[in-house]
Structure formats: structure tokens, C-alpha cells
Motif scaffolding. Structure first.
Motif, PDB file in Angstrom:
ATOM      1  N   SER A  43       0.595  -1.212   0.091  1.00 18.70           N
ATOM      2  CA  SER A  43      -0.048   0.213   0.059  1.00 18.70           C
ATOM      3  C   SER A  43       0.849   1.108   0.007  1.00 18.70           C
ATOM      4  CB  SER A  43      -1.012  -0.135   1.352  1.00 18.70           C
ATOM      5  OG  SER A  43      -0.308   0.049   2.352  1.00 18.70           O
ATOM      6  N   ASP A  74       0.004   5.557   1.085  1.00 17.51           N
ATOM      7  CA  ASP A  74      -0.799   6.398   1.659  1.00 17.51           C
ATOM      8  C   ASP A  74      -0.836   7.606   0.691  1.00 17.51           C
ATOM      9  OD1 ASP A  74      -1.005   4.941   3.908  1.00 17.51           O
ATOM     10  OD2 ASP A  74      -0.361   6.451   5.188  1.00 17.51           O
ATOM     11  N   HIS A  75      -1.639   8.592   0.845  1.00 16.35           N
ATOM     12  CA  HIS A  75      -1.876   9.629  -0.019  1.00 16.35           C
ATOM     13  C   HIS A  75      -0.572  10.225  -0.078  1.00 16.35           C
ATOM     14  CE1 HIS A  75      -2.364  11.929   3.564  1.00 16.35           C
ATOM     15  NE2 HIS A  75      -2.018  12.965   2.761  1.00 16.35           N
ATOM     16  N   VAL A  76      -0.374  10.931  -1.063  1.00 21.39           N
ATOM     17  CA  VAL A  76       0.960  11.458  -1.332  1.00 21.39           C
ATOM     18  C   VAL A  76       0.806  13.171  -1.315  1.00 21.39           C
ATOM     19  CG1 VAL A  76       2.887  12.051  -2.894  1.00 21.39           C
ATOM     20  CG2 VAL A  76       1.842   9.944  -2.792  1.00 21.39           C
ATOM     21  N   ASP A  77       1.591  14.041  -0.414  1.00 20.96           N
ATOM     22  CA  ASP A  77       1.405  15.274  -0.492  1.00 20.96           C
ATOM     23  C   ASP A  77       2.435  15.690  -1.321  1.00 20.96           C
ATOM     24  OD1 ASP A  77      -0.490  15.333   1.799  1.00 20.96           O
ATOM     25  OD2 ASP A  77       1.033  15.038   3.110  1.00 20.96           O
ATOM     26  N   HIS A 116     -11.521  14.258   7.349  1.00 19.39           N
ATOM     27  CA  HIS A 116     -12.004  14.788   6.277  1.00 19.39           C
ATOM     28  C   HIS A 116     -13.289  14.067   5.839  1.00 19.39           C
ATOM     29  CE1 HIS A 116     -11.746  16.705   2.144  1.00 19.39           C
ATOM     30  NE2 HIS A 116     -11.617  15.477   1.424  1.00 19.39           N
ATOM     31  N   SER A 159       5.374  10.566   1.637  1.00 19.34           N
ATOM     32  CA  SER A 159       4.329   9.532   1.430  1.00 19.34           C
ATOM     33  C   SER A 159       4.653   8.374   2.359  1.00 19.34           C
ATOM     34  CB  SER A 159       3.912   8.818   0.173  1.00 19.34           C
ATOM     35  OG  SER A 159       2.813   8.164   0.422  1.00 19.34           O
ATOM     36  N   LEU A 167      -6.997  12.478   7.599  1.00 17.64           N
ATOM     37  CA  LEU A 167      -7.989  11.944   6.561  1.00 17.64           C
ATOM     38  C   LEU A 167      -9.287  11.237   6.894  1.00 17.64           C
ATOM     39  CD1 LEU A 167      -5.068   9.676   4.565  1.00 17.64           C
ATOM     40  CD2 LEU A 167      -6.524  11.726   3.799  1.00 17.64           C
ATOM     41  N   ARG A 197      -1.620  12.317   9.856  1.00 17.58           N
ATOM     42  CA  ARG A 197      -2.258  12.181   8.548  1.00 17.58           C
ATOM     43  C   ARG A 197      -3.502  11.240   8.471  1.00 17.58           C
ATOM     44  NH1 ARG A 197       2.268  11.752   3.820  1.00 17.58           N
ATOM     45  NH2 ARG A 197       3.522  13.492   4.319  1.00 17.58           N
ATOM     46  N   ARG A 198      -3.234  10.253   9.172  1.00 16.77           N
ATOM     47  CA  ARG A 198      -4.727   9.344   9.173  1.00 16.77           C
ATOM     48  C   ARG A 198      -5.867   9.789  10.003  1.00 16.77           C
ATOM     49  NH1 ARG A 198      -1.976   3.181   9.862  1.00 16.77           N
ATOM     50  NH2 ARG A 198      -1.556   2.916   7.671  1.00 16.77           N
TER      51      ARG A 198
END
Length: 147
Positions: A40, A42-45, A139, A92, A136, A132-133
Motif C-alpha cells: 500500500s 498512503d496519499h501523497v503530499d 476529512h 508518503s 484523513l 495524517r490518518r
């Protein structure tokens, strides 16, 4: 290089993701001494653009382990040789799984952080991933912000 840029002369997001995945795989393989696969990402900044001609450095490190998996943080920075400017451009978290000779998941070594700097790096990654989690999750609960 030009093949990795868009019509604005900036690195393609897909190319940056590819570089990050390769860096993560190399780091996970070095740690586990096994073949690995990406489980996996995670989202990328994407924090700043990478311009054509910038020198890109991608770094990754294992900050947590499970029985067969490794959690890694991968960061990308770009340097402009002409101005001696360096900036963080992307970040990420990845999960990789180690494989045995039959390509089945296999045990990974326990993560040891014998130095204070290694412990600090691990703790920072754990804290950032947790934050970050939470963001998210908030959000997802509140829905996307409309402009």
C-alpha cells in the motif's frame, strides 16, 4: 529529464510516484534481505514542483515492522544547482511485504533503533503518519470542502 516532465516543464506526478515506489522497495529489500512487493501507499503530499533541470533526491527508511510487513516513509526533495536552493517536494508512507522463495509472505527482522537519531526518526514518522490518518478520517467524516 524532459521525458519525466509535463508541458509546464515540471516533473509528472506519476514519475515521482514511480521513483518513490522504487526507493521504498530498495529500502525495504535492504532491511528485510528479501524480495518485496508494495502492499500500500498512503496519499501523497505534493508540496512543491520539481522543475526541469532540478536534481532530485528520494530517501526512504523503515520506521515500523509487522510480522511480514514493513512501514516506510519516503521523502522527495529537489535542488536547483544554479541557486543552491533545496526544497521538500513530496512525501508518503508505504507498506511493503517480504517474500520467500515461493513468493509467499515471510517474516521480516524486528526493527531496532539503537541510536537516539534512529529513535527520533522512527518516532517522527509514527507521529506524522498518525496525524495524517486522523486528518484523513476527519476529512472523510466531514466531507470534502467546497470552494
Amino acid at each position: 529529464m524532459p521525458n519525466d516532465t509535463n508541458n509546464l516543464g515540471r516533473a509528472l506526478g506519476g514519475s515521482v510516484l514511480h521513483w518513490m515506489d522504487i526507493c521504498g522497495a530498495i529500502s525495504a529489500r535492504r532491511f528485510s534481505r528479501r524480495q518485496v512487493v508494495t502492499a500500500s501507499m498512503d496519499h501523497v503530499d505534493f508540496l512543491a514542483p520539481i522543475e526541469l533541470g532540478d536534481i532530485v533526491t528520494v530517501t526512504g527508511y523503515v520506521f515500523d515492522t509487522g510480522r511480514t510487513s514493513m512501514e516506510l516513509k519516503v521523502d522527495v526533495e529537489a535542488a536547483r544547482p544554479s541557486s543552491n536552493e533545496t526544497r521538500e517536494t513530496a512525501s508518503s508512507f508505504f507498506t511493503f511485504v517480504a517474500l520467500d522463495e515461493d513468493e509467499s509472505a515471510t517474516r521480516v527482522p524486528e526493527l531496532r533503533c539503537p541510536t537516539e537519531s534512529e529513535r527520533s526518526l522512527r518516532d517522527q514518522a509514527l507521529d506524522e503518519r498518525h496525524r495524517r490518518r486522523q486528518e484523513l478520517a476527519a476529512h472523510a467524516t466531514n466531507g470534502p470542502t467546497r470552494r
